[in-house]
Write a protein that holds these residues in place. Structure first.
Motif, mmCIF file in Angstrom:
data_model
loop_
_atom_site.group_PDB
_atom_site.id
_atom_site.type_symbol
_atom_site.label_atom_id
_atom_site.label_comp_id
_atom_site.label_asym_id
_atom_site.label_seq_id
_atom_site.Cartn_x
_atom_site.Cartn_y
_atom_site.Cartn_z
ATOM 1 N N MET A 264 -9.919 -5.967 7.666
ATOM 2 C CA MET A 264 -9.334 -5.911 6.350
ATOM 3 C C MET A 264 -8.225 -4.864 6.341
ATOM 4 S SD MET A 264 -11.284 -5.001 2.859
ATOM 5 C CE MET A 264 -10.702 -5.811 1.430
ATOM 6 N N LYS A 265 -7.108 -5.209 5.777
ATOM 7 C CA LYS A 265 -5.970 -4.289 5.732
ATOM 8 C C LYS A 265 -5.764 -3.788 4.310
ATOM 9 C CE LYS A 265 -3.432 -5.355 9.759
ATOM 10 N NZ LYS A 265 -2.457 -4.599 10.430
ATOM 11 N N LEU A 266 -5.437 -2.511 4.216
ATOM 12 C CA LEU A 266 -5.115 -1.865 2.952
ATOM 13 C C LEU A 266 -3.735 -1.260 3.077
ATOM 14 C CD1 LEU A 266 -8.484 0.041 2.540
ATOM 15 C CD2 LEU A 266 -7.853 -2.073 1.416
ATOM 16 N N SER A 267 -3.216 -0.712 2.000
ATOM 17 C CA SER A 267 -1.937 -0.014 2.100
ATOM 18 C C SER A 267 -2.171 1.473 1.848
ATOM 19 C CB SER A 267 -0.915 -0.574 1.116
ATOM 20 O OG SER A 267 -1.369 -0.417 -0.199
ATOM 21 N N CYS A 268 -1.401 2.302 2.534
ATOM 22 C CA CYS A 268 -1.493 3.757 2.407
ATOM 23 C C CYS A 268 -1.029 4.171 1.009
ATOM 24 C CB CYS A 268 -0.624 4.422 3.475
ATOM 25 S SG CYS A 268 -0.484 6.212 3.303
ATOM 26 N N GLN B 147 0.247 7.001 0.240
ATOM 27 C CA GLN B 147 1.421 7.870 0.332
ATOM 28 C C GLN B 147 2.699 7.076 0.617
ATOM 29 O OE1 GLN B 147 1.875 10.970 -0.249
ATOM 30 N NE2 GLN B 147 -0.127 11.915 -0.184
ATOM 31 N N CYS B 148 2.647 6.265 1.681
ATOM 32 C CA CYS B 148 3.893 5.613 2.122
ATOM 33 C C CYS B 148 3.894 4.092 1.959
ATOM 34 C CB CYS B 148 4.184 5.966 3.574
ATOM 35 S SG CYS B 148 3.009 5.274 4.760
ATOM 36 N N GLY B 149 2.734 3.490 1.652
ATOM 37 C CA GLY B 149 2.674 2.045 1.479
ATOM 38 C C GLY B 149 2.512 1.255 2.762
ATOM 39 N N GLN B 150 2.434 1.916 3.906
ATOM 40 C CA GLN B 150 2.259 1.264 5.208
ATOM 41 C C GLN B 150 0.897 0.564 5.246
ATOM 42 O OE1 GLN B 150 4.489 1.207 7.676
ATOM 43 N NE2 GLN B 150 3.242 0.232 9.224
ATOM 44 N N ARG B 151 0.813 -0.574 5.901
ATOM 45 C CA ARG B 151 -0.458 -1.289 6.028
ATOM 46 C C ARG B 151 -1.356 -0.534 7.007
ATOM 47 N NH1 ARG B 151 -1.455 -4.921 2.344
ATOM 48 N NH2 ARG B 151 -2.492 -6.319 3.764
ATOM 49 N N VAL B 152 -2.608 -0.286 6.608
ATOM 50 C CA VAL B 152 -3.580 0.414 7.460
ATOM 51 C C VAL B 152 -4.873 -0.386 7.502
ATOM 52 C CG1 VAL B 152 -2.647 2.728 7.067
ATOM 53 C CG2 VAL B 152 -4.383 1.851 5.531
ATOM 54 N N GLU C 192 1.720 6.058 10.005
ATOM 55 C CA GLU C 192 3.123 6.362 9.709
ATOM 56 C C GLU C 192 3.303 7.767 9.158
ATOM 57 O OE1 GLU C 192 7.144 5.893 9.565
ATOM 58 O OE2 GLU C 192 5.712 4.549 10.486
ATOM 59 N N CYS C 193 2.555 8.122 8.120
ATOM 60 C CA CYS C 193 2.780 9.413 7.457
ATOM 61 C C CYS C 193 1.687 10.434 7.710
ATOM 62 C CB CYS C 193 2.971 9.225 5.957
ATOM 63 S SG CYS C 193 1.460 8.713 5.090
ATOM 64 N N GLY C 194 0.543 10.011 8.271
ATOM 65 C CA GLY C 194 -0.533 10.946 8.567
ATOM 66 C C GLY C 194 -1.414 11.287 7.376
ATOM 67 N N ALA C 195 -1.270 10.597 6.259
ATOM 68 C CA ALA C 195 -2.069 10.873 5.064
ATOM 69 C C ALA C 195 -3.494 10.365 5.247
ATOM 70 C CB ALA C 195 -1.436 10.210 3.842
ATOM 71 N N GLY C 196 -4.481 11.129 4.764
ATOM 72 C CA GLY C 196 -5.873 10.717 4.818
ATOM 73 C C GLY C 196 -6.105 9.475 3.979
ATOM 74 N N GLN C 197 -7.014 8.597 4.446
ATOM 75 C CA GLN C 197 -7.197 7.315 3.783
ATOM 76 C C GLN C 197 -8.499 7.182 3.007
ATOM 77 O OE1 GLN C 197 -4.703 4.992 3.634
ATOM 78 N NE2 GLN C 197 -3.651 6.748 4.465
ATOM 79 N N HIS C 198 -9.463 8.044 3.218
ATOM 80 C CA HIS C 198 -10.746 7.932 2.533
ATOM 81 C C HIS C 198 -11.151 9.313 2.045
ATOM 82 C CE1 HIS C 198 -10.838 3.956 4.268
ATOM 83 N NE2 HIS C 198 -10.672 4.490 5.460
ATOM 84 N N MET C 199 -12.097 9.392 1.141
ATOM 85 C CA MET C 199 -12.500 10.672 0.570
ATOM 86 C C MET C 199 -13.007 11.642 1.621
ATOM 87 S SD MET C 199 -11.559 10.566 -2.449
ATOM 88 C CE MET C 199 -12.250 12.040 -3.107
#
Length: 109
Positions: A1-5, A7-12, A21-28
């Motif tokens: 399953m893909k989500l979007s970041c 911070q930057c909107g990149q697919r993760v 892409e931006c190194g932002a954390g994705q989960h709590m």
């Protein structure tokens, strides 16, 4: 399953802890012990600063390396910092975001 970041909107991927892409954390759980207002340094901005204003040490100041930035500024008249910064710009453009963040952590600690 893909989500979007966020911070930057990149697919993760759902299993990704940080955005590639931006190194932002994705989960709590990725935010445990981390300042939520802290923003990661941009690899692209660092590379462009290195290429355009690197002889004056702008990229070093941006990355928090104030002593190196001061040395670049002090010796800018020799053009050695300019040559070094062009090489650093090429290296920074070629690395991915994780390598850049690792390099920042190595320089800080």
């Amino acid at each position: 399953m893909k989500l979007s970041c966020g911070q930057c909107g990149q697919r993760v991927q759902l299993s990704d802890i940080v955005c590639g892409e931006c190194g932002a954390g994705q989960h709590m759980e990725a935010f445990g012990g981390v300042d939520p207002l802290a923003r990661p340094k941009s690899r692209r901005l660092a590379a462009w600063l290195s290429l355009l204003l690197g002889g004056l040490g702008a990229h070093k100041f941006y990355m928090g390396q104030h002593i190196k930035g001061t040395l670049y500024l002090a010796f800018c008249w020799t053009l050695v910092p300019t040559a070094l910064s062009v090489m650093e710009a090429v290296r920074t453009f070629r690395m991915n975001t994780q390598q850049f963040q690792f390099r920042l952590r190595q320089a800080a600690g």
